[in-house]
Every structure is written in C-alpha cells, then in structure tokens.
Design an enzyme around this catalytic site. Structure first.
Site, PDB file in Angstrom:
ATOM      1  N   THR A 242       0.809  -1.092  -0.045  1.00 50.01           N
ATOM      2  CA  THR A 242       0.099  -0.052   0.198  1.00 50.01           C
ATOM      3  C   THR A 242       0.748   1.086  -0.014  1.00 50.01           C
ATOM      4  O   THR A 242       2.037   1.212   0.523  1.00 50.01           O
ATOM      5  CB  THR A 242      -0.984  -0.005   1.215  1.00 50.01           C
ATOM      6  OG1 THR A 242      -1.745   1.335   0.938  1.00 50.01           O
ATOM      7  CG2 THR A 242      -0.119  -0.103   2.631  1.00 50.01           C
ATOM      8  N   GLY A 243       0.434   2.357  -0.595  1.00 43.02           N
ATOM      9  CA  GLY A 243       1.174   3.555  -0.716  1.00 43.02           C
ATOM     10  C   GLY A 243       1.243   4.010  -2.076  1.00 43.02           C
ATOM     11  O   GLY A 243       0.276   3.692  -2.767  1.00 43.02           O
TER      12      GLY A 243
HETATM   13  N1  GLY Z   1      -1.147   1.844  -3.974  1.00 45.95           N
HETATM   14  C1  GLY Z   1      -2.237   2.035  -4.803  1.00 45.95           C
HETATM   15  C2  GLY Z   1      -1.765   3.241  -5.849  1.00 45.95           C
HETATM   16  O1  GLY Z   1      -1.094   3.801  -5.916  1.00 45.95           O
HETATM   17  O2  GLY Z   1      -2.771   3.198  -6.821  1.00 45.95           O
END
Ligand code: GLY
Length: 341
Positions: A242-243
């Site tokens: 995530t990020g």
């Molecule tokens: N981690 C989700 C995005 O950057 O789309």
C-alpha cells in the site's frame, strides 16, 4: 524445486544483507517489531494479514468465511468486499476518490497460491466489487488482466453489480479540488491488500483501491499488477503493498518481498529489506510512501513502511488486532547504484 526457508538459509540471508548494508554504508533505524517470528503450524488455524486498521473488518469477515467452510479465495474476496463497501473509506471501492476528470477508476487483483492463478482489473468504472471482477477474470477467462471499458463490460456480462460512483461527498471534494487546482493531488493511496494462509495450508491474496486521488485518467498503480501490489507463491509466502503505487510498481515490490522470503528472510525482514533496496535507488526517504505486509508458509507475518507508524491488521482464530510495522526512519545512501549522494 521447492526452496524452503531453513534456519540455515535465513542465516545466509542475514549474512548477505548485513554485508550488503555494511558495504553500502547504510544505517537503518527501525521501530520495535511486533511481528510474529515463530513457527505457527497450520493446525493453529488461518493467519490473515491486511493493510491499515480498516483491514481488520475485512480480516474478521475473511475469518468468518473460513470458519464456515469457505475457501481461501472466498475469504479474500468477501473480506475485501467489506472495505469496498465502506463509504467512509475514500481510497477503496465505491467511496473512493475520483480521478482528475471526476471519474472513479478502480484497480484490483487476486491470486491463488494453488495453481499460481491470478486475475486483475485496472481502471474499471462503476463496478461495486472490483475484487470480484478480478476473480472472474482469473476463473472465467484465459487472461490475467482486463482494463477500462473492456473490464467493465466483462464484469457486467458476468452478472457483477454496477454502482454509482463517485458518491456525492467525493464529488463535492473533487469539485473543491478542481477549484483549487492540484493542491490535494497525491494525498490518497491507501489500498487494502489482504493476504492469508488458509487452514488448508495454501496461500491466497487480493488487493483493491481507487488509487491516487485525482490521478490522470487511465493511470494504473501497483494494485492491479501481479508482483507489484500483490504476489503469492504457494511454496513460500504472500506479500501485498500500500502507498504510492509508482514507487512500488517500478520495483516489482511484492515480488521482491516474496523472493527475499524464499531466500530465508522472515516476513518482516523481507518487507524492510525491500524498502531499503528501493530507498537505496530512490532516496526519497519517507516520501517514498510505501508499505508492505507479508505472511509466509509457516504462518509468520510482518510489515514495514518507508516511514515509522505503518499500521496493519492481523487476525487469527484467537485474536484480531492492529499492529505497527517497522519503519525506515533514516537512510544513509551508500555507494551502490545510481542515485546516490
Ligand atoms: N497503491 C495504490 C496506488 O498507488 O494506486
């Protein structure tokens, strides 16, 4: 050939990474670890790990599905439904933020350890559960990834539910953003990634996001990319991210985490070492804004972030809790690679 993490391979991994860190002159400060670092036999039940505190409700649903006899894939899919349906969540599903044109484009993927199967949708519009669309791609087509209008058409043909997006609150936010130009761009990229070791001893995972708020139409992040936002190797472990997707997908981040576990790293070591490797090439420090979760075949789990304070959820039959991953808080960029001081 099956490569099992053994105490020996773990020692080798630690020796290698210590040498690498030393030769790079790197100094890493990490917070105290809350990761589970002991073997957990499968008989102890499932281990479900997801990103952020909002993942806890998804974990709890995944556990409920498993306890009712559902499959690992059912648990991943139905668990992620909970977050996709949470309208207070502005980074996943129906409540997600739109792109710069005011359109919500959702990304999602799913992997099954058994059979090494994968399905993915990118920039899909107006479908309530992108994780289900990803699962249908995996199970009903010969492809791995569908994007845009084709993905939506496929999902509707498969009988998946359409949904109106953006919800009114997000449309109002978007109107305000448009009025204020790009001041808020890039603030929002909190994906749900949910990975689990099922009671059957197999690994499964999925992720779902609306991606970078006010992104350019058509932008894909890491979340629909196998090896980017998610990777599952049934012989080794699973990882999710995530990020800021751009800083994950350029490095095949989740694949790297699993590869390090294959070489003997614990899940936490693998998450942190992947972030270190990325940070050495890309010295943005905390602005890297990336976080990984991982679980291995033994049921060990861990997480790390490019900044301190990344929180993730872990659910077993005996507890469901929010933990804090180790964080990279100082980076001394060494002599290896291109982008050094
Ligand atoms: N981690 C989700 C995005 O950057 O789309």
């Amino acid at each position: 050939m099956r490569i099992k993490p053994t105490p020996n391979s773990r020692r080798t991994f630690l020796k290698q990474t210590t040498v690498l860190a030393a030769s790079a002159g790197a100094m890493w400060h990490t917070g105290s670890s809350q990761a589970k670092d002991v073997d957990m036999p499968n008989q102890a039940g499932p281990v479900i790990v997801s990103t952020w505190p909002f993942g806890k409700a998804s974990n709890d649903e995944a556990l409920r599905i498993l306890q009712q006899g559902g499959s690992g894939l059912d648990a991943v899919e139905k668990g992620i439904w909970i977050t996709e349906d949470d309208l207070s969540n502005s980074s996943v599903g129906r409540g997600g933020m739109p792109n710069a044109a005011g359109v919500v484009q959702l990304d999602s993927c799913i992997m099954s350890g058994p059979g090494h199967k994968a399905g993915s949708v990118g920039a899909i519009e107006g479908i309530r559960h992108p994780i289900s669309a990803a699962r249908h791609v995996m199970e009903k087509t010969k492809h791995v990834m569908l994007v845009g209008a084709g993905a939506r058409e496929f999902a509707l043909k498969e009988g998946l539910e359409a949904a109106e997006m953006p919800i009114e609150a997000r449309r109002q936010d978007w109107l305000k953003w448009k009025a204020e130009q790009e001041k808020n761009a890039g603030k929002n990229h909190d994906t749900i990634a949910l990975i689990l070791l099922a009671p059957d001893g197999h690994l499964y995972g999925g992720c779902s996001t609306s991606g970078w708020a006010y992104k350019l139409p058509g932008r894909l992040g890491d979340s629909p990319l196998i090896g980017g936002g998610l990777y599952v190797d049934d012989e080794v472990g699973a990882a999710g991210a995530t990020g800021l997707g751009e800083n994950v997908l350029r490095y095949c981040g989740s694949f790297q985490v699993v590869s390090l576990m294959e070489r003997g790293a614990t899940p936490e070591e693998a998450c942190l070492e992947t972030i270190k490797k990325i940070a050495r090439k890309d010295p943005k420090g905390a602005d890297l804004s990336i976080n990984f979760i991982a679980v291995d075949k033994k049921g060990r789990y861990g997480a790390a972030g490019s900044a301190a304070g990344f929180t993730y959820s872990v659910t077993t039959t005996t507890s469901s809790k929010v933990l804090t991953g180790v964080g990279l808080t100082a980076v001394d960029l060494g002599p290896i690679g291109g982008n050094r001081k």
